[in-house]
Write a protein that holds these residues in place. Structure first.
Motif, PDB file in Angstrom:
ATOM      1  N   THR A   3      91.598  57.224  31.063  1.00 11.45           N
ATOM      2  CA  THR A   3      90.791  58.234  30.372  1.00 11.45           C
ATOM      3  C   THR A   3      91.624  59.439  29.937  1.00 11.45           C
ATOM      4  OG1 THR A   3      90.178  59.321  32.455  1.00 11.45           O
ATOM      5  CG2 THR A   3      88.722  57.579  31.651  1.00 11.45           C
ATOM      6  N   THR A   4      92.689  59.749  30.683  1.00 13.01           N
ATOM      7  CA  THR A   4      93.518  60.923  30.396  1.00 13.01           C
ATOM      8  C   THR A   4      94.981  60.515  30.310  1.00 13.01           C
ATOM      9  OG1 THR A   4      91.994  62.388  31.577  1.00 13.01           O
ATOM     10  CG2 THR A   4      94.230  63.192  31.230  1.00 13.01           C
ATOM     11  N   LEU A   5      95.625  60.874  29.201  1.00 12.01           N
ATOM     12  CA  LEU A   5      97.048  60.584  29.018  1.00 12.01           C
ATOM     13  C   LEU A   5      97.747  61.860  28.568  1.00 12.01           C
ATOM     14  CD1 LEU A   5      99.449  58.685  28.916  1.00 12.01           C
ATOM     15  CD2 LEU A   5      98.724  57.958  26.626  1.00 12.01           C
ATOM     16  N   HIS A   6      98.686  62.307  29.378  1.00 11.34           N
ATOM     17  CA  HIS A   6      99.378  63.569  29.130  1.00 11.34           C
ATOM     18  C   HIS A   6     100.841  63.283  28.807  1.00 11.34           C
ATOM     19  CE1 HIS A   6     100.490  67.771  29.588  1.00 11.34           C
ATOM     20  NE2 HIS A   6      99.246  68.087  29.824  1.00 11.34           N
ATOM     21  N   LEU A   7     101.245  63.580  27.557  1.00 14.86           N
ATOM     22  CA  LEU A   7     102.595  63.272  27.077  1.00 14.86           C
ATOM     23  C   LEU A   7     103.292  64.514  26.533  1.00 14.86           C
ATOM     24  CD1 LEU A   7     101.626  59.977  25.250  1.00 14.86           C
ATOM     25  CD2 LEU A   7     103.209  60.107  27.171  1.00 14.86           C
ATOM     26  N   ARG A   8     102.911  65.657  27.007  1.00 13.94           N
ATOM     27  CA  ARG A   8     103.446  66.913  26.488  1.00 13.94           C
ATOM     28  C   ARG A   8     104.962  67.022  26.703  1.00 13.94           C
ATOM     29  NH1 ARG A   8     101.326  73.051  28.037  1.00 13.94           N
ATOM     30  NH2 ARG A   8     103.048  74.155  27.061  1.00 13.94           N
ATOM     31  N   ASP A   9     105.617  67.690  25.750  1.00 14.77           N
ATOM     32  CA  ASP A   9     107.039  68.032  25.869  1.00 14.77           C
ATOM     33  C   ASP A   9     107.926  66.812  26.071  1.00 14.77           C
ATOM     34  OD1 ASP A   9     106.402  70.704  25.557  1.00 14.77           O
ATOM     35  OD2 ASP A   9     106.235  71.069  27.706  1.00 14.77           O
ATOM     36  N   ASN A  10     107.775  65.847  25.173  1.00  9.76           N
ATOM     37  CA  ASN A  10     108.691  64.722  25.091  1.00  9.76           C
ATOM     38  C   ASN A  10     109.361  64.748  23.720  1.00  9.76           C
ATOM     39  OD1 ASN A  10     108.666  62.742  27.535  1.00  9.76           O
ATOM     40  ND2 ASN A  10     106.528  63.383  27.330  1.00  9.76           N
ATOM     41  N   GLN A  11     109.801  63.604  23.224  1.00  4.25           N
ATOM     42  CA  GLN A  11     110.485  63.530  21.928  1.00  4.25           C
ATOM     43  C   GLN A  11     109.821  62.491  21.025  1.00  4.25           C
ATOM     44  OE1 GLN A  11     114.681  62.850  22.848  1.00  4.25           O
ATOM     45  NE2 GLN A  11     114.463  64.078  24.701  1.00  4.25           N
ATOM     46  N   ILE A  12     108.518  62.363  21.150  1.00  7.15           N
ATOM     47  CA  ILE A  12     107.770  61.325  20.442  1.00  7.15           C
ATOM     48  C   ILE A  12     107.635  61.675  18.961  1.00  7.15           C
ATOM     49  CG2 ILE A  12     105.523  60.182  20.283  1.00  7.15           C
ATOM     50  CD1 ILE A  12     105.276  60.625  23.333  1.00  7.15           C
ATOM     51  N   GLU A  13     108.015  60.729  18.095  1.00  9.21           N
ATOM     52  CA  GLU A  13     107.939  60.917  16.649  1.00  9.21           C
ATOM     53  C   GLU A  13     106.845  60.073  16.015  1.00  9.21           C
ATOM     54  OE1 GLU A  13     111.720  60.158  14.924  1.00  9.21           O
ATOM     55  OE2 GLU A  13     112.786  61.647  16.120  1.00  9.21           O
ATOM     56  N   THR A  14     106.576  58.915  16.602  1.00  4.82           N
ATOM     57  CA  THR A  14     105.590  57.994  16.046  1.00  4.82           C
ATOM     58  C   THR A  14     104.456  57.773  17.039  1.00  4.82           C
ATOM     59  OG1 THR A  14     105.214  55.716  15.294  1.00  4.82           O
ATOM     60  CG2 THR A  14     106.974  56.066  16.906  1.00  4.82           C
ATOM     61  N   LEU A  15     103.263  57.517  16.508  1.00  5.83           N
ATOM     62  CA  LEU A  15     102.100  57.278  17.361  1.00  5.83           C
ATOM     63  C   LEU A  15     101.763  55.797  17.443  1.00  5.83           C
ATOM     64  CD1 LEU A  15      99.850  60.320  16.398  1.00  5.83           C
ATOM     65  CD2 LEU A  15     101.533  60.100  18.232  1.00  5.83           C
ATOM     66  N   SER A  16     102.736  54.959  17.169  1.00  8.17           N
ATOM     67  CA  SER A  16     102.566  53.532  17.415  1.00  8.17           C
ATOM     68  C   SER A  16     102.502  53.310  18.924  1.00  8.17           C
ATOM     69  CB  SER A  16     103.738  52.748  16.826  1.00  8.17           C
ATOM     70  OG  SER A  16     103.824  52.946  15.430  1.00  8.17           O
ATOM     71  N   GLY A  17     101.896  52.209  19.319  1.00  2.00           N
ATOM     72  CA  GLY A  17     101.832  51.896  20.743  1.00  2.00           C
ATOM     73  C   GLY A  17     100.475  52.134  21.357  1.00  2.00           C
TER      74      GLY A  17
ATOM     75  N   GLU B 134      92.681  48.261  22.923  1.00  5.95           N
ATOM     76  CA  GLU B 134      92.390  47.845  24.294  1.00  5.95           C
ATOM     77  C   GLU B 134      92.322  49.045  25.238  1.00  5.95           C
ATOM     78  OE1 GLU B 134      91.587  44.763  24.867  1.00  5.95           O
ATOM     79  OE2 GLU B 134      91.980  44.328  22.756  1.00  5.95           O
ATOM     80  N   MET B 135      92.874  50.169  24.801  1.00 10.84           N
ATOM     81  CA  MET B 135      92.788  51.400  25.601  1.00 10.84           C
ATOM     82  C   MET B 135      91.430  52.047  25.318  1.00 10.84           C
ATOM     83  SD  MET B 135      96.708  52.615  24.794  1.00 10.84           S
ATOM     84  CE  MET B 135      96.764  54.005  25.923  1.00 10.84           C
ATOM     85  N   LYS B 136      90.403  51.320  25.646  1.00  8.45           N
ATOM     86  CA  LYS B 136      89.048  51.639  25.199  1.00  8.45           C
ATOM     87  C   LYS B 136      88.397  52.797  25.939  1.00  8.45           C
ATOM     88  CE  LYS B 136      87.347  47.906  28.170  1.00  8.45           C
ATOM     89  NZ  LYS B 136      86.650  46.600  28.202  1.00  8.45           N
ATOM     90  N   SER B 137      89.024  53.281  27.013  1.00  3.98           N
ATOM     91  CA  SER B 137      88.426  54.378  27.782  1.00  3.98           C
ATOM     92  C   SER B 137      89.110  55.720  27.539  1.00  3.98           C
ATOM     93  CB  SER B 137      88.482  54.055  29.282  1.00  3.98           C
ATOM     94  OG  SER B 137      87.782  52.866  29.575  1.00  3.98           O
ATOM     95  N   LEU B 138      90.195  55.731  26.780  1.00  3.96           N
ATOM     96  CA  LEU B 138      90.981  56.953  26.607  1.00  3.96           C
ATOM     97  C   LEU B 138      90.174  58.027  25.876  1.00  3.96           C
ATOM     98  CD1 LEU B 138      93.743  58.201  27.160  1.00  3.96           C
ATOM     99  CD2 LEU B 138      94.470  57.412  24.903  1.00  3.96           C
ATOM    100  N   GLN B 139      90.004  59.172  26.532  1.00  2.00           N
ATOM    101  CA  GLN B 139      89.219  60.267  25.970  1.00  2.00           C
ATOM    102  C   GLN B 139      90.057  61.502  25.660  1.00  2.00           C
ATOM    103  OE1 GLN B 139      85.540  61.125  28.130  1.00  2.00           O
ATOM    104  NE2 GLN B 139      85.662  59.139  29.126  1.00  2.00           N
ATOM    105  N   TYR B 140      91.108  61.717  26.442  1.00  5.82           N
ATOM    106  CA  TYR B 140      91.911  62.933  26.297  1.00  5.82           C
ATOM    107  C   TYR B 140      93.376  62.557  26.139  1.00  5.82           C
ATOM    108  CZ  TYR B 140      94.279  67.276  27.598  1.00  5.82           C
ATOM    109  OH  TYR B 140      95.091  68.377  27.614  1.00  5.82           O
ATOM    110  N   LEU B 141      93.990  63.050  25.062  1.00  4.52           N
ATOM    111  CA  LEU B 141      95.389  62.744  24.772  1.00  4.52           C
ATOM    112  C   LEU B 141      96.118  64.038  24.433  1.00  4.52           C
ATOM    113  CD1 LEU B 141      97.711  60.768  24.186  1.00  4.52           C
ATOM    114  CD2 LEU B 141      96.781  60.479  21.873  1.00  4.52           C
ATOM    115  N   ASN B 142      97.128  64.367  25.230  1.00  2.00           N
ATOM    116  CA  ASN B 142      97.911  65.583  25.009  1.00  2.00           C
ATOM    117  C   ASN B 142      99.307  65.201  24.547  1.00  2.00           C
ATOM    118  OD1 ASN B 142      99.372  68.015  25.178  1.00  2.00           O
ATOM    119  ND2 ASN B 142      98.049  68.777  26.804  1.00  2.00           N
TER     120      ASN B 142
END
Length: 342
Positions: free
Chosen positions: A224-238, A242-250
């Protein structure tokens, strides 16, 4: 009180949904760890009976209900290098050995009734222990741990490994970690999200690592919660449907530059809150509108809820885009016919 009693009163403090990084805490722990690394040899300081008397509390009935024992121990910041004495205190359920100089937690293998463990700010290089059947909450934050081998407690619900030196996630067996719902890996050295194959996981914190993309999370259907703050992510692939419950993405403080990447989040059916502050794409004039156009079910962007007017405008844009696509689809066959007739 049984080994399966509610642990709510003993849970470590949790951040709110935003899970903003506590910079002051991080700096303090980094100073503490640096001090430990600069000290060549710690004076040997074993745990003593006097320390035990000072740290023990919470008198409870033991297994047969006829005897009593203290089940909670707090021995923080005692410069301890050895906790061998704990082998004899088999009734302990809540143990805090934070801010010492421990390199070995093996005496805890004898505490088979252990429910809650906090070992932050030591000199540990491993979080591995024998399988502890009742352990539900474990924190090994701000140590020198480099891998995740040896963590196989069947009732473990929350695992905190932030501020360590983990480069790759290995050793997390979903067949053994059947209860794990919260995994904290902020401030490590991860360069991949592979290896986190834990279908029961609900909260995953991966801020302040070295991630360039999201991969291998497709099976996290309960996340439900995925926190990816302060990385080097350029693309939102991936990100997968199937991640059908994800509600919060940082994704704050990454390197997403193209607003078109937001379309890759469209398949997340329950995504409600998205944080993209401090990404290059947020400098675009139509950033906020484009996010809603691409993700119609989004309710909040960068902590601000969408107004009805914004929703109506985004819907108009989507309808216009749909009509344009339909017109283009009609024109293409006609063009092909004209070319074939000539």
């Amino acid at each position: 009180m049984s080994d399966e009693d509610d642990l709510e009163d003993f849970e470590p403090d949790q951040d709110d949904l935003e899970r903003e990084d506590d910079e002051k805490e991080t700096e303090e722990w980094e100073d503490y760890r640096k001090e430990g690394e600069e000290s060549e040899d710690w004076i040997s300081t074993p745990l003593t009976e006097d320390m035990m008397k000072e740290g023990l509390s919470l008198l409870c009935k033991t297994g047969n209900g006829l005897a009593h024992a203290y089940v909670k121990l707090e021995i923080k910041d005692r410069d301890l290098t050895d906790i061998h004495l704990l082998r004899s205190y088999i009734h302990l359920r809540y143990v805090d050995v934070s801010e010492n100089h421990l390199t070995d937690l093996s005496p805890l293998n004898y505490l088979t009734h252990l429910l809650w463990l906090k070992a932050d700010g030591n000199q540990l290089r491993s979080a591995g222990l024998n399988e502890l059947p009742y352990l539900q909450i474990a924190s090994f934050a701000y140590n020198q741990i480099t891998d995740m081998e040896g963590i196989s407690h069947p009732r473990l619900a929350s695992l905190d490994l932030k501020g360590n030196r983990i480069h790759m996630v290995t050793g997390l067996d979903p067949k053994k970690l059947i209860s794990l719902h919260t995994l904290e890996l902020r401030g490590n050295q991860l360069n991949s999200t592979q290896g986190i194959n834990l279908p029961k996981l609900k909260n995953l914190f991966l801020a302040q690592n070295m991630l360039k993309k999201v991969e291998g999370l497709e099976n996290l259907s309960n996340l439900t919660t995925l926190h990816l703050r302060d990385n080097q992510i350029e693309t939102l692939s991936g990100f997968s449907k199937e991640m059908k419950s994800l509600q919060y993405l940082n994704l704050r403080g990454n390197m997403v530059a193209d607003l078109g990447e937001l379309a890759k989040l469209r398949d997340l059916p329950r995504l409600r809150a998205l944080v993209l502050l401090d990404n290059p794409c947020t400098d675009e004039n139509d950033y906020r509108q484009e996010a809603l156009v691409q993700i119609p079910h989004l309710e909040r962007l960068d902590k601000e809820f969408y107004e009805e007017e914004e929703r109506a405008e985004a819907e108009e844009i989507r309808q216009r885009m749909k009509e344009e696509q339909e017109q283009e689809a009609e024109v293409e066959p006609e063009s092909e016919l004209d070319q074939s007739s000539t």
